[in-house]
Write a protein that holds these residues in place. Structure first.
Motif, PDB file in Angstrom:
ATOM      1  N   ALA A   1      40.945 -51.064  60.043  1.00 18.81           N
ATOM      2  CA  ALA A   1      40.380 -49.800  59.085  1.00 18.81           C
ATOM      3  C   ALA A   1      41.341 -49.867  57.843  1.00 18.81           C
ATOM      4  O   ALA A   1      40.750 -49.544  56.886  1.00 18.81           O
ATOM      5  CB  ALA A   1      40.611 -48.633  60.119  1.00 18.81           C
ATOM      6  N   CYS A   2      42.458 -49.892  58.168  1.00 18.03           N
ATOM      7  CA  CYS A   2      43.346 -50.036  56.785  1.00 18.03           C
ATOM      8  C   CYS A   2      42.826 -51.046  55.848  1.00 18.03           C
ATOM      9  O   CYS A   2      42.859 -50.961  54.627  1.00 18.03           O
ATOM     10  CB  CYS A   2      44.918 -50.232  57.257  1.00 18.03           C
ATOM     11  SG  CYS A   2      45.594 -48.890  58.270  1.00 18.03           S
ATOM     12  N   VAL A   3      42.744 -52.285  56.432  1.00 20.06           N
ATOM     13  CA  VAL A   3      42.453 -53.559  55.453  1.00 20.06           C
ATOM     14  C   VAL A   3      40.932 -53.199  54.832  1.00 20.06           C
ATOM     15  O   VAL A   3      40.644 -53.311  53.580  1.00 20.06           O
ATOM     16  CB  VAL A   3      42.354 -54.699  56.065  1.00 20.06           C
ATOM     17  CG1 VAL A   3      41.802 -55.977  55.247  1.00 20.06           C
ATOM     18  CG2 VAL A   3      43.477 -55.302  56.602  1.00 20.06           C
ATOM     19  N   LEU A   4      40.015 -52.565  55.513  1.00 26.82           N
ATOM     20  CA  LEU A   4      38.638 -52.358  55.034  1.00 26.82           C
ATOM     21  C   LEU A   4      38.846 -51.144  53.805  1.00 26.82           C
ATOM     22  O   LEU A   4      38.302 -51.140  52.919  1.00 26.82           O
ATOM     23  CB  LEU A   4      37.590 -52.077  56.044  1.00 26.82           C
ATOM     24  CG  LEU A   4      37.072 -53.040  56.845  1.00 26.82           C
ATOM     25  CD1 LEU A   4      36.250 -52.501  57.693  1.00 26.82           C
ATOM     26  CD2 LEU A   4      36.382 -53.945  55.735  1.00 26.82           C
ATOM     27  N   THR A   5      39.444 -50.101  54.256  1.00 23.59           N
ATOM     28  CA  THR A   5      39.919 -49.015  53.627  1.00 23.59           C
ATOM     29  C   THR A   5      40.483 -49.526  52.096  1.00 23.59           C
ATOM     30  O   THR A   5      40.138 -49.019  50.933  1.00 23.59           O
ATOM     31  CB  THR A   5      40.465 -48.084  54.043  1.00 23.59           C
ATOM     32  OG1 THR A   5      40.113 -47.367  55.353  1.00 23.59           O
ATOM     33  CG2 THR A   5      40.823 -46.854  53.050  1.00 23.59           C
ATOM     34  N   ALA A   6      41.525 -50.411  52.009  1.00 18.77           N
ATOM     35  CA  ALA A   6      41.917 -50.961  50.864  1.00 18.77           C
ATOM     36  C   ALA A   6      41.091 -51.682  49.898  1.00 18.77           C
ATOM     37  O   ALA A   6      41.160 -51.403  48.987  1.00 18.77           O
ATOM     38  CB  ALA A   6      43.504 -51.633  51.227  1.00 18.77           C
ATOM     39  N   ALA A   7      40.178 -52.310  50.677  1.00 17.92           N
ATOM     40  CA  ALA A   7      39.443 -53.384  50.067  1.00 17.92           C
ATOM     41  C   ALA A   7      38.289 -52.418  49.349  1.00 17.92           C
ATOM     42  O   ALA A   7      38.007 -52.490  48.124  1.00 17.92           O
ATOM     43  CB  ALA A   7      38.660 -54.339  51.015  1.00 17.92           C
ATOM     44  N   LEU A   8      37.841 -51.490  49.994  1.00 16.47           N
ATOM     45  CA  LEU A   8      36.775 -50.645  49.445  1.00 16.47           C
ATOM     46  C   LEU A   8      37.276 -49.575  48.449  1.00 16.47           C
ATOM     47  O   LEU A   8      36.743 -49.261  47.487  1.00 16.47           O
ATOM     48  CB  LEU A   8      36.044 -49.802  50.534  1.00 16.47           C
ATOM     49  CG  LEU A   8      35.296 -50.624  51.496  1.00 16.47           C
ATOM     50  CD1 LEU A   8      34.724 -49.538  52.645  1.00 16.47           C
ATOM     51  CD2 LEU A   8      34.201 -51.217  50.975  1.00 16.47           C
ATOM     52  N   GLY A   9      38.448 -49.174  48.729  1.00 19.06           N
ATOM     53  CA  GLY A   9      39.335 -48.412  47.470  1.00 19.06           C
ATOM     54  C   GLY A   9      39.354 -49.172  46.361  1.00 19.06           C
ATOM     55  O   GLY A   9      39.271 -48.759  45.123  1.00 19.06           O
ATOM     56  N   ALA A  10      39.820 -50.532  46.600  1.00 16.33           N
ATOM     57  CA  ALA A  10      39.934 -51.485  45.249  1.00 16.33           C
ATOM     58  C   ALA A  10      38.784 -51.543  44.433  1.00 16.33           C
ATOM     59  O   ALA A  10      38.625 -51.627  43.167  1.00 16.33           O
ATOM     60  CB  ALA A  10      40.488 -52.746  45.501  1.00 16.33           C
ATOM     61  N   MET A  11      37.745 -51.680  45.293  1.00 13.44           N
ATOM     62  CA  MET A  11      36.182 -51.693  44.665  1.00 13.44           C
ATOM     63  C   MET A  11      36.003 -50.392  44.037  1.00 13.44           C
ATOM     64  O   MET A  11      35.321 -50.579  42.789  1.00 13.44           O
ATOM     65  CB  MET A  11      35.346 -52.141  45.898  1.00 13.44           C
ATOM     66  CG  MET A  11      33.709 -52.568  45.085  1.00 13.44           C
ATOM     67  SD  MET A  11      32.672 -52.776  46.642  1.00 13.44           S
ATOM     68  CE  MET A  11      33.354 -54.018  47.559  1.00 13.44           C
ATOM     69  N   CYS A  12      36.295 -49.253  44.477  1.00 16.40           N
ATOM     70  CA  CYS A  12      35.514 -48.201  43.755  1.00 16.40           C
ATOM     71  C   CYS A  12      36.682 -47.886  42.522  1.00 16.40           C
ATOM     72  O   CYS A  12      36.055 -47.555  41.412  1.00 16.40           O
ATOM     73  CB  CYS A  12      35.824 -47.137  44.688  1.00 16.40           C
ATOM     74  SG  CYS A  12      34.721 -47.024  46.200  1.00 16.40           S
ATOM     75  N   LEU A  13      37.844 -48.624  42.408  1.00 16.23           N
ATOM     76  CA  LEU A  13      38.835 -48.218  41.419  1.00 16.23           C
ATOM     77  C   LEU A  13      38.248 -49.109  40.148  1.00 16.23           C
ATOM     78  O   LEU A  13      38.160 -48.969  39.165  1.00 16.23           O
ATOM     79  CB  LEU A  13      40.139 -48.561  41.892  1.00 16.23           C
ATOM     80  CG  LEU A  13      41.241 -48.355  40.753  1.00 16.23           C
ATOM     81  CD1 LEU A  13      41.179 -46.791  40.360  1.00 16.23           C
ATOM     82  CD2 LEU A  13      42.450 -48.848  41.210  1.00 16.23           C
ATOM     83  N   LEU A  14      37.815 -50.296  40.580  1.00 20.34           N
ATOM     84  CA  LEU A  14      37.236 -51.240  39.703  1.00 20.34           C
ATOM     85  C   LEU A  14      35.949 -50.414  38.864  1.00 20.34           C
ATOM     86  O   LEU A  14      35.783 -50.713  37.741  1.00 20.34           O
ATOM     87  CB  LEU A  14      36.872 -52.558  40.370  1.00 20.34           C
ATOM     88  CG  LEU A  14      36.040 -53.650  39.291  1.00 20.34           C
ATOM     89  CD1 LEU A  14      36.928 -53.920  38.238  1.00 20.34           C
ATOM     90  CD2 LEU A  14      35.850 -54.792  40.152  1.00 20.34           C
ATOM     91  N   CYS A  15      35.220 -50.057  39.763  1.00 17.74           N
ATOM     92  CA  CYS A  15      34.038 -49.127  39.279  1.00 17.74           C
ATOM     93  C   CYS A  15      34.338 -47.965  38.364  1.00 17.74           C
ATOM     94  O   CYS A  15      33.809 -47.816  37.205  1.00 17.74           O
ATOM     95  CB  CYS A  15      32.984 -48.610  40.317  1.00 17.74           C
ATOM     96  SG  CYS A  15      32.158 -49.797  41.444  1.00 17.74           S
ATOM     97  N   SER A  16      35.811 -47.478  38.811  1.00 19.69           N
ATOM     98  CA  SER A  16      36.201 -46.498  38.050  1.00 19.69           C
ATOM     99  C   SER A  16      36.765 -46.916  36.527  1.00 19.69           C
ATOM    100  O   SER A  16      36.718 -46.253  35.478  1.00 19.69           O
ATOM    101  CB  SER A  16      37.446 -45.802  38.639  1.00 19.69           C
ATOM    102  OG  SER A  16      37.927 -44.510  37.840  1.00 19.69           O
ATOM    103  N   VAL A  17      37.162 -48.267  36.321  1.00 16.57           N
ATOM    104  CA  VAL A  17      37.520 -48.803  35.049  1.00 16.57           C
ATOM    105  C   VAL A  17      36.489 -48.726  34.060  1.00 16.57           C
ATOM    106  O   VAL A  17      36.868 -48.346  33.057  1.00 16.57           O
ATOM    107  CB  VAL A  17      38.297 -50.103  35.192  1.00 16.57           C
ATOM    108  CG1 VAL A  17      38.517 -50.854  33.995  1.00 16.57           C
ATOM    109  CG2 VAL A  17      39.506 -49.836  36.226  1.00 16.57           C
ATOM    110  N   TRP A  18      35.509 -49.132  34.553  1.00 16.14           N
ATOM    111  CA  TRP A  18      34.311 -49.218  33.530  1.00 16.14           C
ATOM    112  C   TRP A  18      33.353 -48.153  33.268  1.00 16.14           C
ATOM    113  O   TRP A  18      32.646 -47.859  32.502  1.00 16.14           O
ATOM    114  CB  TRP A  18      33.360 -50.554  34.069  1.00 16.14           C
ATOM    115  CG  TRP A  18      33.909 -51.602  34.006  1.00 16.14           C
ATOM    116  CD1 TRP A  18      34.621 -52.384  34.991  1.00 16.14           C
ATOM    117  CD2 TRP A  18      34.142 -52.499  32.873  1.00 16.14           C
ATOM    118  NE1 TRP A  18      35.044 -53.589  34.587  1.00 16.14           N
ATOM    119  CE2 TRP A  18      34.976 -53.723  33.209  1.00 16.14           C
ATOM    120  CE3 TRP A  18      33.973 -52.127  31.371  1.00 16.14           C
ATOM    121  CZ2 TRP A  18      35.285 -54.618  32.120  1.00 16.14           C
ATOM    122  CZ3 TRP A  18      34.290 -53.206  30.397  1.00 16.14           C
ATOM    123  CH2 TRP A  18      34.993 -54.423  30.783  1.00 16.14           C
ATOM    124  N   ALA A  19      33.484 -46.876  34.354  1.00 10.01           N
ATOM    125  CA  ALA A  19      32.828 -45.640  34.114  1.00 10.01           C
ATOM    126  C   ALA A  19      33.316 -44.843  33.198  1.00 10.01           C
ATOM    127  O   ALA A  19      34.691 -44.833  33.089  1.00 10.01           O
ATOM    128  CB  ALA A  19      32.581 -45.120  35.522  1.00 10.01           C
TER     129      ALA A  19
END
Length: 204
Positions: free
Chosen positions: A72-90
């Motif tokens: 659960a921690c690894v998946l949360t970290a991966a999805l959180g990084a993906m969402c942060l990447l979207c936040s850079v361009w939004a």
């Protein structure tokens, strides 16, 4: 939670202040990323005693519970990084959240389209979690290591992609005016000037 990290700073106009400090792009990304993960940890930790109790009642050993929590921690970290990447361009927090959900939906349908036979077990989080929660299933260390390495690599890659274009992506967005509102059709300021600014200047 992480999707609104940088987009919220751009929406409030405070992202340019971060660029005037000595912080590197990696420092800004890492600070936003880990601070949002700590918020998630505060939400998840109170449920840990209940999970341990359910594990004891369900005759599940602590090794499987620890691996499930690591999963659960690894998946949360991966999805959180993906969402942060979207936040850079939004430009706004709402745009970053919508982009995050859209990216997850596109990834899901792309996996169904390109992996026509079946999703590999080491790639499928649901299948791996089902094996961890089933005491009758023998643990496969190589499969688990491959699974954790892949999703951990996805998270690291998203953080790297978010760090590299940070200043280039955020600076023009923070300096640009929103095109949603036109001066000619803005209503008078009225009594609530703060809400007027948020609605007609920032676009909240």
């Amino acid at each position: 939670v992480t999707a609104g990290g940088l987009a919220g700073e751009k929406q409030l106009g405070t992202i340019s202040t971060l660029f005037t400090t000595e912080m590197t792009a990696w420092g800004v990304i890492a600070g936003k990323y880990f601070s949002r993960l700590i918020i998630l940890a505060h939400i998840a930790l109170p449920a840990l005693p209940i999970m341990v109790l359910m594990t004891i009642l369900g005759n599940l050993d602590m090794v499987r519970l620890s691996l499930a929590l690591a999963h659960a921690c690894v998946l949360t970290a991966a999805l959180g990084a993906m969402c942060l990447l979207c936040s850079v361009w939004a430009r706004r927090g709402s745009d970053a959240i919508l982009a995050s959900y859209a990216s997850l939906v596109l990834i899901y349908f792309a996996s169904l389209f390109f992996l026509t036979d079946s999703i590999p077990t080491w790639l499928d989080p649901v299948e791996v979690l089902a094996q961890l929660c089933t005491p009758q299933t023998m643990l496969q260390p190589r499969l688990l290591l491959t699974h954790f390495t892949f999703w951990g690599g996805v998270g690291f890659a998203c953080l790297f992609l978010a760090t590299y274009p940070l200043r280039r992506a955020c600076s023009p967005q923070s300096a640009a005016r929103s095109s949603r509102w036109f001066r000619a059709i803005r209503p008078p300021v009225g009594d609530d000037s703060i809400r007027w600014r948020e609605r007609h200047l920032i676009g909240m």
